[in-house]
Scaffold this active site. Structure first.
Site, short mmCIF file in Angstrom:
data_model
loop_
_atom_site.label_atom_id
_atom_site.label_comp_id
_atom_site.label_asym_id
_atom_site.label_seq_id
_atom_site.Cartn_x
_atom_site.Cartn_y
_atom_site.Cartn_z
N GLY A 272 37.37 30.82 42.89
CA GLY A 272 36.57 31.61 42.18
C GLY A 272 35.00 31.06 42.69
O GLY A 272 35.05 30.35 43.22
N MET B 239 31.25 29.71 41.29
CA MET B 239 30.69 28.70 40.44
C MET B 239 30.72 29.29 39.03
O MET B 239 30.57 30.49 38.76
CB MET B 239 29.10 28.14 40.84
CG MET B 239 29.44 27.29 42.02
SD MET B 239 27.67 26.97 42.59
CE MET B 239 27.15 25.79 41.34
N PHE B 240 30.56 28.39 38.00
CA PHE B 240 30.71 28.95 36.45
C PHE B 240 31.87 29.81 36.04
O PHE B 240 31.85 30.41 34.93
CB PHE B 240 29.37 29.59 36.15
CG PHE B 240 28.18 28.73 36.67
CD1 PHE B 240 27.75 27.55 36.19
CD2 PHE B 240 27.46 29.38 37.96
CE1 PHE B 240 26.72 26.60 36.77
CE2 PHE B 240 26.44 28.60 38.18
CZ PHE B 240 25.91 27.46 37.77
N SER B 241 32.80 29.86 36.88
CA SER B 241 34.09 30.55 36.35
C SER B 241 35.19 29.86 35.48
O SER B 241 36.16 30.41 35.30
CB SER B 241 34.56 31.43 37.79
OG SER B 241 35.31 30.45 38.54
N LYS C 4 36.79 27.22 37.20
CA LYS C 4 38.03 26.49 38.00
C LYS C 4 38.33 25.19 37.52
O LYS C 4 39.60 24.59 37.51
CB LYS C 4 37.42 26.40 39.48
CG LYS C 4 37.03 27.75 40.12
CD LYS C 4 36.59 27.51 41.57
CE LYS C 4 35.63 26.67 41.70
NZ LYS C 4 34.27 27.27 41.29
N THR C 5 37.55 24.38 37.41
CA THR C 5 37.74 22.85 37.27
C THR C 5 38.22 22.75 35.95
O THR C 5 39.06 21.80 35.54
CB THR C 5 36.30 21.87 37.37
OG1 THR C 5 35.80 21.95 38.79
CG2 THR C 5 36.53 20.49 37.12
N ASP D 9 40.27 18.83 43.68
CA ASP D 9 39.10 19.55 43.14
C ASP D 9 38.27 19.99 44.34
O ASP D 9 38.12 19.03 45.29
CB ASP D 9 38.41 18.99 41.96
CG ASP D 9 37.64 20.17 41.27
OD1 ASP D 9 37.71 21.31 41.49
OD2 ASP D 9 36.63 19.54 40.57
N GLU D 10 37.42 21.03 44.31
CA GLU D 10 36.30 21.20 45.29
C GLU D 10 36.97 21.17 46.65
O GLU D 10 36.32 20.45 47.81
CB GLU D 10 35.20 19.99 45.42
CG GLU D 10 34.50 19.89 43.96
CD GLU D 10 33.43 20.97 43.83
OE1 GLU D 10 33.40 21.84 44.46
OE2 GLU D 10 32.93 20.87 42.66
#
Ligand code: ZN
Length: 190
Positions: free
Chosen positions: A21, A23-25, A27-28, A93-94
């Site tokens: 997704g 940013m700011f969705s 995910k993490t 992640d990332e």
């Protein structure tokens, strides 16, 4: 946000889950939620992220709502293989910052019977697919696309809007320079 709810958990095999997704969705946040649940079930969990990202504390994965989990920083995808004695669940992640070798690594781990959960940015600030995420999406058994909310109009958003002019593909440590936008409101700054 879509919940990950397989109809039944695979038995005697590994698999790959991708959370993709803008940013700011979240995910993490979603990655941390799944890894926490595995830990509660007393599964052996390890989390990795690429060394490029020093946004918050080094060695933690941290979501924008500041949930965190200790993680191992690696310089390339292959290095992940060195840390996995007895590991049942592998979080990454990332993933957009990893080399294309991440595909082989994820397949190898899943083939060994591990659950592999990968989160990453699926498009760059121009809306161009961010490799190796397209390849990861292709080899995953389970895919979750997380959507944010468009800061401009409130629609579901899957694009990362850059608010400053730069031709760099990545501005590490510059979360303030981005916001989530829908297809209609997203533009490439120039
Ligand atoms: Zn919009």
């Amino acid at each position: 946000m879509m919940e990950f709810q397989p109809h039944s958990t695979p038995k005697n095999t590994g698999w790959i889950e991708v959370i993709a997704g803008c940013m700011f969705s979240g995910k993490t946040e979603e990655l941390i939620r799944r890894l926490r649940r595995a830990k509660i079930a007393k599964q052996n969990v390890k989390i990795f992220k690429p060394k490029i990202d020093n946004r918050y504390s080094i060695g933690d994965i941290v979501s924008h709502n500041e949930q965190s989990m200790p993680s191992i920083l690696v310089v390339n995808a292959k290095e992940i293989l060195e840390y996995l004695t007895n590991t049942q669940v592998v979080g990454i992640d990332e993933a957009q910052f990893f080399d294309i070798g991440i595909i082989e690594v994820c397949n190898q781990l899943a083939n060994q019977g591990k659950r592999v959960i990968v989160a990453g940015l699926d498009q760059d600030y121009r809306g161009v697919p961010f490799e190796p995420m397209p390849q990861l999406l292709a080899i995953a058994e389970y895919i979750t696309k997380t959507l944010a909310i468009c800061v401009n109009c409130g629609n579901p958003a899957d694009k990362t809007q850059r608010k400053i002019v730069s031709s760099e593909r990545v501005l590490v440590g510059a979360a303030d320079s981005y916001e989530a936008r829908c297809r209609k409101c997203h533009y490439i700054p120039e």
